[in-house]
Design a protein around this motif. Sequence first.
Motif, PDB file in Angstrom:
ATOM      1  N   GLY A 103      37.409  33.993  28.952  1.00 41.42           N
ATOM      2  CA  GLY A 103      36.003  33.660  28.764  1.00 41.42           C
ATOM      3  C   GLY A 103      35.773  32.161  28.719  1.00 41.42           C
ATOM      4  O   GLY A 103      34.921  31.682  27.970  1.00 41.42           O
ATOM      5  N   CYS A 104      36.542  31.421  29.517  1.00 44.03           N
ATOM      6  CA  CYS A 104      36.372  29.967  29.533  1.00 44.03           C
ATOM      7  C   CYS A 104      36.245  29.494  30.978  1.00 44.03           C
ATOM      8  O   CYS A 104      36.482  30.247  31.915  1.00 44.03           O
ATOM      9  CB  CYS A 104      37.534  29.272  28.837  1.00 44.03           C
ATOM     10  N   ALA A 105      35.863  28.250  31.139  1.00 39.10           N
ATOM     11  CA  ALA A 105      35.690  27.675  32.472  1.00 39.10           C
ATOM     12  C   ALA A 105      37.036  27.566  33.176  1.00 39.10           C
ATOM     13  O   ALA A 105      38.054  27.263  32.549  1.00 39.10           O
ATOM     14  CB  ALA A 105      35.040  26.296  32.360  1.00 39.10           C
ATOM     15  N   HIS A 106      37.003  27.806  34.482  1.00 43.10           N
ATOM     16  CA  HIS A 106      38.223  27.703  35.263  1.00 43.10           C
ATOM     17  C   HIS A 106      38.752  26.275  35.226  1.00 43.10           C
ATOM     18  O   HIS A 106      39.967  26.057  35.268  1.00 43.10           O
ATOM     19  CB  HIS A 106      37.978  28.131  36.707  1.00 43.10           C
ATOM     20  N   ALA A 111      45.518  34.108  22.601  1.00 47.63           N
ATOM     21  CA  ALA A 111      44.649  34.807  23.558  1.00 47.63           C
ATOM     22  C   ALA A 111      45.307  34.890  24.929  1.00 47.63           C
ATOM     23  O   ALA A 111      45.230  35.929  25.604  1.00 47.63           O
ATOM     24  CB  ALA A 111      43.301  34.098  23.656  1.00 47.63           C
ATOM     25  N   ILE A 112      45.967  33.822  25.348  1.00 48.41           N
ATOM     26  CA  ILE A 112      46.654  33.835  26.644  1.00 48.41           C
ATOM     27  C   ILE A 112      47.810  34.832  26.611  1.00 48.41           C
ATOM     28  O   ILE A 112      48.009  35.590  27.556  1.00 48.41           O
ATOM     29  CB  ILE A 112      47.143  32.422  27.024  1.00 48.41           C
ATOM     30  N   GLU A 113      48.539  34.845  25.512  1.00 48.32           N
ATOM     31  CA  GLU A 113      49.634  35.801  25.367  1.00 48.32           C
ATOM     32  C   GLU A 113      49.101  37.233  25.471  1.00 48.32           C
ATOM     33  O   GLU A 113      49.675  38.068  26.170  1.00 48.32           O
ATOM     34  CB  GLU A 113      50.339  35.598  24.027  1.00 48.32           C
ATOM     35  N   SER A 114      47.987  37.514  24.794  1.00 47.28           N
ATOM     36  CA  SER A 114      47.399  38.855  24.837  1.00 47.28           C
ATOM     37  C   SER A 114      46.914  39.221  26.233  1.00 47.28           C
ATOM     38  O   SER A 114      47.068  40.359  26.672  1.00 47.28           O
ATOM     39  CB  SER A 114      46.236  38.956  23.856  1.00 47.28           C
ATOM     40  N   ALA A 115      46.320  38.256  26.925  1.00 44.05           N
ATOM     41  CA  ALA A 115      45.740  38.523  28.244  1.00 44.05           C
ATOM     42  C   ALA A 115      46.788  38.651  29.338  1.00 44.05           C
ATOM     43  O   ALA A 115      46.587  39.388  30.298  1.00 44.05           O
ATOM     44  CB  ALA A 115      44.746  37.419  28.613  1.00 44.05           C
ATOM     45  N   GLY A 158      41.244  34.043  37.391  1.00 45.41           N
ATOM     46  CA  GLY A 158      41.548  35.241  36.612  1.00 45.41           C
ATOM     47  C   GLY A 158      41.842  34.928  35.160  1.00 45.41           C
ATOM     48  O   GLY A 158      41.385  35.625  34.258  1.00 45.41           O
ATOM     49  N   LEU A 159      42.608  33.859  34.919  1.00 41.31           N
ATOM     50  CA  LEU A 159      42.911  33.482  33.539  1.00 41.31           C
ATOM     51  C   LEU A 159      41.665  32.986  32.828  1.00 41.31           C
ATOM     52  O   LEU A 159      41.412  33.362  31.679  1.00 41.31           O
ATOM     53  CB  LEU A 159      44.016  32.420  33.499  1.00 41.31           C
ATOM     54  N   GLY A 160      40.875  32.173  33.515  1.00 42.54           N
ATOM     55  CA  GLY A 160      39.624  31.706  32.911  1.00 42.54           C
ATOM     56  C   GLY A 160      38.713  32.863  32.555  1.00 42.54           C
ATOM     57  O   GLY A 160      38.134  32.910  31.460  1.00 42.54           O
ATOM     58  N   ASP A 161      38.584  33.817  33.462  1.00 36.57           N
ATOM     59  CA  ASP A 161      37.738  34.987  33.201  1.00 36.57           C
ATOM     60  C   ASP A 161      38.279  35.817  32.037  1.00 36.57           C
ATOM     61  O   ASP A 161      37.519  36.276  31.186  1.00 36.57           O
ATOM     62  CB  ASP A 161      37.639  35.863  34.456  1.00 36.57           C
ATOM     63  N   ALA A 162      39.590  35.999  31.990  1.00 35.67           N
ATOM     64  CA  ALA A 162      40.198  36.791  30.916  1.00 35.67           C
ATOM     65  C   ALA A 162      39.984  36.147  29.553  1.00 35.67           C
ATOM     66  O   ALA A 162      39.864  36.844  28.543  1.00 35.67           O
ATOM     67  CB  ALA A 162      41.698  36.971  31.175  1.00 35.67           C
TER      68      ALA A 162
END
Length: 140
Positions: free
Chosen positions: A27-30, A49-53, A21-25
């Motif tokens: 747009g990066c590889a898991h 970006a992680i904070e926003s997601a 889910g984090l990778g998809d949010a």
Amino acid sequence: MAQDQTSGIDEAIRAAGGVEGLGDALGCAHSSVVRWRQRGRVPADRVVAIESATGVPRDRLRPDLYAQPARPGMAEAQAPFVAEARSLGLDPERIAEAALRTAVSDEKARRWAEENREAIAAHNAWVEEHGVILAKYRMF
């Protein structure tokens, strides 16, 4: 410090519903997310970006970059106002107690209303459609 960073990335992974889910949010590889977790360090260019997601604050993800400066305690911060209040004949302890009581009460009410928003909306919709229960017996 790595302990705090690891717990921050773990928190972000949980908030996103897992590594995938984090990778998809983002747009990066898991596998990138797994590497960050293993290293205990989120790349600096991914923190915002992680904070926003996920809503996990940046200072939890990278405290080495976004650490909040230590704030003085309430007593130290309020000392100048306490002295001035006393010089004006005010009781700063009573004022502080009343302000805290009001703030706590207001926050509890806000949270209760938020937690029960759906039930309140459903009740209001029912009353709107059917009217107030036993309205014909009301004396006001």
